[in-house]
Design a protein around this motif. Structure first.
Motif, PDB file in Angstrom:
ATOM      1  N   HIS A  36     -16.762  -2.225 -15.997  1.00 34.95           N
ATOM      2  CA  HIS A  36     -16.286  -3.578 -15.734  1.00 34.95           C
ATOM      3  C   HIS A  36     -14.802  -3.755 -16.059  1.00 34.95           C
ATOM      4  O   HIS A  36     -14.138  -4.580 -15.437  1.00 34.95           O
ATOM      5  N   ILE A  37     -14.298  -2.988 -17.000  1.00 37.14           N
ATOM      6  CA  ILE A  37     -12.879  -3.120 -17.364  1.00 37.14           C
ATOM      7  C   ILE A  37     -12.004  -2.767 -16.168  1.00 37.14           C
ATOM      8  O   ILE A  37     -11.103  -3.517 -15.793  1.00 37.14           O
ATOM      9  N   MET A  38     -12.270  -1.639 -15.527  1.00 33.01           N
ATOM     10  CA  MET A  38     -11.478  -1.234 -14.364  1.00 33.01           C
ATOM     11  C   MET A  38     -11.744  -2.168 -13.182  1.00 33.01           C
ATOM     12  O   MET A  38     -10.834  -2.473 -12.417  1.00 33.01           O
ATOM     13  N   ALA A  39     -12.965  -2.619 -13.027  1.00 31.47           N
ATOM     14  CA  ALA A  39     -13.301  -3.499 -11.912  1.00 31.47           C
ATOM     15  C   ALA A  39     -12.554  -4.823 -12.005  1.00 31.47           C
ATOM     16  O   ALA A  39     -12.055  -5.343 -11.008  1.00 31.47           O
ATOM     17  N   HIS A  40     -12.450  -5.376 -13.205  1.00 30.81           N
ATOM     18  CA  HIS A  40     -11.786  -6.666 -13.372  1.00 30.81           C
ATOM     19  C   HIS A  40     -10.272  -6.542 -13.485  1.00 30.81           C
ATOM     20  O   HIS A  40      -9.557  -7.523 -13.308  1.00 30.81           O
ATOM     21  N   ALA A  41      -9.766  -5.352 -13.754  1.00 33.85           N
ATOM     22  CA  ALA A  41      -8.325  -5.148 -13.872  1.00 33.85           C
ATOM     23  C   ALA A  41      -7.648  -5.041 -12.512  1.00 33.85           C
ATOM     24  O   ALA A  41      -6.434  -5.132 -12.423  1.00 33.85           O
ATOM     25  N   SER A  42      -8.431  -4.848 -11.464  1.00 31.40           N
ATOM     26  CA  SER A  42      -7.851  -4.680 -10.133  1.00 31.40           C
ATOM     27  C   SER A  42      -8.386  -5.736  -9.174  1.00 31.40           C
ATOM     28  O   SER A  42      -9.490  -6.249  -9.345  1.00 31.40           O
ATOM     29  N   THR A  43      -7.596  -6.044  -8.153  1.00 25.74           N
ATOM     30  CA  THR A  43      -8.014  -7.021  -7.148  1.00 25.74           C
ATOM     31  C   THR A  43      -8.764  -6.335  -6.013  1.00 25.74           C
ATOM     32  O   THR A  43      -9.857  -6.740  -5.652  1.00 25.74           O
ATOM     33  N   THR A  44      -8.183  -5.294  -5.466  1.00 26.40           N
ATOM     34  CA  THR A  44      -8.807  -4.551  -4.370  1.00 26.40           C
ATOM     35  C   THR A  44      -8.986  -3.114  -4.806  1.00 26.40           C
ATOM     36  O   THR A  44      -8.056  -2.486  -5.296  1.00 26.40           O
ATOM     37  N   ARG A  45     -10.205  -2.591  -4.639  1.00 26.13           N
ATOM     38  CA  ARG A  45     -10.489  -1.201  -5.002  1.00 26.13           C
ATOM     39  C   ARG A  45     -10.762  -0.406  -3.734  1.00 26.13           C
ATOM     40  O   ARG A  45     -11.509  -0.829  -2.862  1.00 26.13           O
ATOM     41  N   LEU A  46     -10.129   0.766  -3.647  1.00 26.20           N
ATOM     42  CA  LEU A  46     -10.283   1.668  -2.510  1.00 26.20           C
ATOM     43  C   LEU A  46     -10.910   2.963  -2.982  1.00 26.20           C
ATOM     44  O   LEU A  46     -10.632   3.439  -4.079  1.00 26.20           O
ATOM     45  N   PHE A  47     -11.743   3.551  -2.134  1.00 30.43           N
ATOM     46  CA  PHE A  47     -12.383   4.836  -2.434  1.00 30.43           C
ATOM     47  C   PHE A  47     -11.871   5.836  -1.411  1.00 30.43           C
ATOM     48  O   PHE A  47     -12.106   5.676  -0.208  1.00 30.43           O
ATOM     49  N   ARG A  56      -8.882  12.281   6.232  1.00 29.68           N
ATOM     50  CA  ARG A  56      -9.167  11.599   4.976  1.00 29.68           C
ATOM     51  C   ARG A  56      -9.744  10.229   5.312  1.00 29.68           C
ATOM     52  O   ARG A  56      -9.418   9.646   6.342  1.00 29.68           O
ATOM     53  N   ILE A  57     -10.588   9.700   4.447  1.00 28.15           N
ATOM     54  CA  ILE A  57     -11.237   8.416   4.689  1.00 28.15           C
ATOM     55  C   ILE A  57     -10.931   7.492   3.515  1.00 28.15           C
ATOM     56  O   ILE A  57     -11.102   7.860   2.353  1.00 28.15           O
ATOM     57  N   CYS A  58     -10.490   6.296   3.826  1.00 25.55           N
ATOM     58  CA  CYS A  58     -10.216   5.277   2.819  1.00 25.55           C
ATOM     59  C   CYS A  58     -11.197   4.132   3.047  1.00 25.55           C
ATOM     60  O   CYS A  58     -11.189   3.500   4.104  1.00 25.55           O
ATOM     61  N   LYS A  59     -12.052   3.871   2.068  1.00 26.50           N
ATOM     62  CA  LYS A  59     -13.046   2.808   2.177  1.00 26.50           C
ATOM     63  C   LYS A  59     -12.660   1.662   1.253  1.00 26.50           C
ATOM     64  O   LYS A  59     -12.325   1.880   0.096  1.00 26.50           O
ATOM     65  N   ILE A  60     -12.689   0.450   1.776  1.00 25.33           N
ATOM     66  CA  ILE A  60     -12.489  -0.723   0.924  1.00 25.33           C
ATOM     67  C   ILE A  60     -13.775  -0.897   0.142  1.00 25.33           C
ATOM     68  O   ILE A  60     -14.824  -1.218   0.688  1.00 25.33           O
ATOM     69  N   TYR A  61     -13.706  -0.625  -1.149  1.00 30.16           N
ATOM     70  CA  TYR A  61     -14.866  -0.611  -2.030  1.00 30.16           C
ATOM     71  C   TYR A  61     -15.185  -2.015  -2.542  1.00 30.16           C
ATOM     72  O   TYR A  61     -16.323  -2.417  -2.638  1.00 30.16           O
ATOM     73  N   ASP A  62     -14.139  -2.772  -2.870  1.00 26.96           N
ATOM     74  CA  ASP A  62     -14.326  -4.123  -3.394  1.00 26.96           C
ATOM     75  C   ASP A  62     -13.032  -4.899  -3.201  1.00 26.96           C
ATOM     76  O   ASP A  62     -11.965  -4.427  -3.589  1.00 26.96           O
ATOM     77  N   SER A  63     -13.117  -6.077  -2.581  1.00 28.67           N
ATOM     78  CA  SER A  63     -11.943  -6.907  -2.366  1.00 28.67           C
ATOM     79  C   SER A  63     -12.376  -8.352  -2.176  1.00 28.67           C
ATOM     80  O   SER A  63     -13.358  -8.609  -1.476  1.00 28.67           O
ATOM     81  N   PRO A  64     -11.659  -9.301  -2.751  1.00 29.60           N
ATOM     82  CA  PRO A  64     -12.024 -10.701  -2.561  1.00 29.60           C
ATOM     83  C   PRO A  64     -11.623 -11.260  -1.194  1.00 29.60           C
ATOM     84  O   PRO A  64     -12.152 -12.269  -0.749  1.00 29.60           O
ATOM     85  N   CYS A  65     -10.693 -10.588  -0.504  1.00 28.77           N
ATOM     86  CA  CYS A  65     -10.192 -11.136   0.761  1.00 28.77           C
ATOM     87  C   CYS A  65     -10.361 -10.204   1.960  1.00 28.77           C
ATOM     88  O   CYS A  65     -10.020 -10.582   3.077  1.00 28.77           O
ATOM     89  N   LEU A  66     -10.896  -8.996   1.759  1.00 35.43           N
ATOM     90  CA  LEU A  66     -11.079  -8.053   2.861  1.00 35.43           C
ATOM     91  C   LEU A  66     -12.542  -7.628   2.950  1.00 35.43           C
ATOM     92  O   LEU A  66     -13.176  -7.395   1.924  1.00 35.43           O
ATOM     93  N   PRO A  67     -13.077  -7.504   4.169  1.00 28.35           N
ATOM     94  CA  PRO A  67     -14.465  -7.032   4.297  1.00 28.35           C
ATOM     95  C   PRO A  67     -14.554  -5.540   4.013  1.00 28.35           C
ATOM     96  O   PRO A  67     -13.567  -4.805   4.146  1.00 28.35           O
ATOM     97  N   GLU A  68     -15.732  -5.075   3.647  1.00 23.55           N
ATOM     98  CA  GLU A  68     -15.938  -3.650   3.415  1.00 23.55           C
ATOM     99  C   GLU A  68     -15.789  -2.917   4.743  1.00 23.55           C
ATOM    100  O   GLU A  68     -16.447  -3.253   5.730  1.00 23.55           O
TER     101      GLU A  68
END
Length: 85
Positions: A36-47, A56-68
């Motif tokens: 949770h520390i890393m999850a809450h420290a960032s706005t958008t997480r990419l995998f 290479r593949i970039c997946k939007i893992y978690d974002s408040p303003c972008l769809p997966e």
């Protein structure tokens, strides 16, 4: 710092295998370290992961303003380019 000076900040993180935390039919179950520390420290997480060949593949893992979603790309001598089939 990023909010105060209005600059982007990149945080890298490690992933580990999670054999018991997902469905048994998932081929490659991985989860990020940091919880949770890393999850809450960032706005958008990419995998980021390796695809076929040089792709290479970039997946939007978690974002408040972008769809997966996912984007496929390649890293070439001139920089990042669209993936070739």
């Amino acid at each position: 710092l990023s909010e105060e000076f209005n600059v982007a900040c990149v945080i890298t993180n490690q992933v580990v295998s999670d054999p018991g935390g997902s469905a048994m039919f998932v081929q490659d179950a991985k989860k990020p370290i940091g919880g949770h520390i890393m999850a809450h420290a960032s706005t958008t997480r990419l995998f980021l992961r390796k695809g076929r060949g040089e792709q290479r593949i970039c997946k939007i893992y978690d974002s408040p303003c972008l769809p997966e979603s996912e984007a496929v790309f390649q890293i070439a001598d001139g920089g990042i380019i669209d993936a070739k089939d």
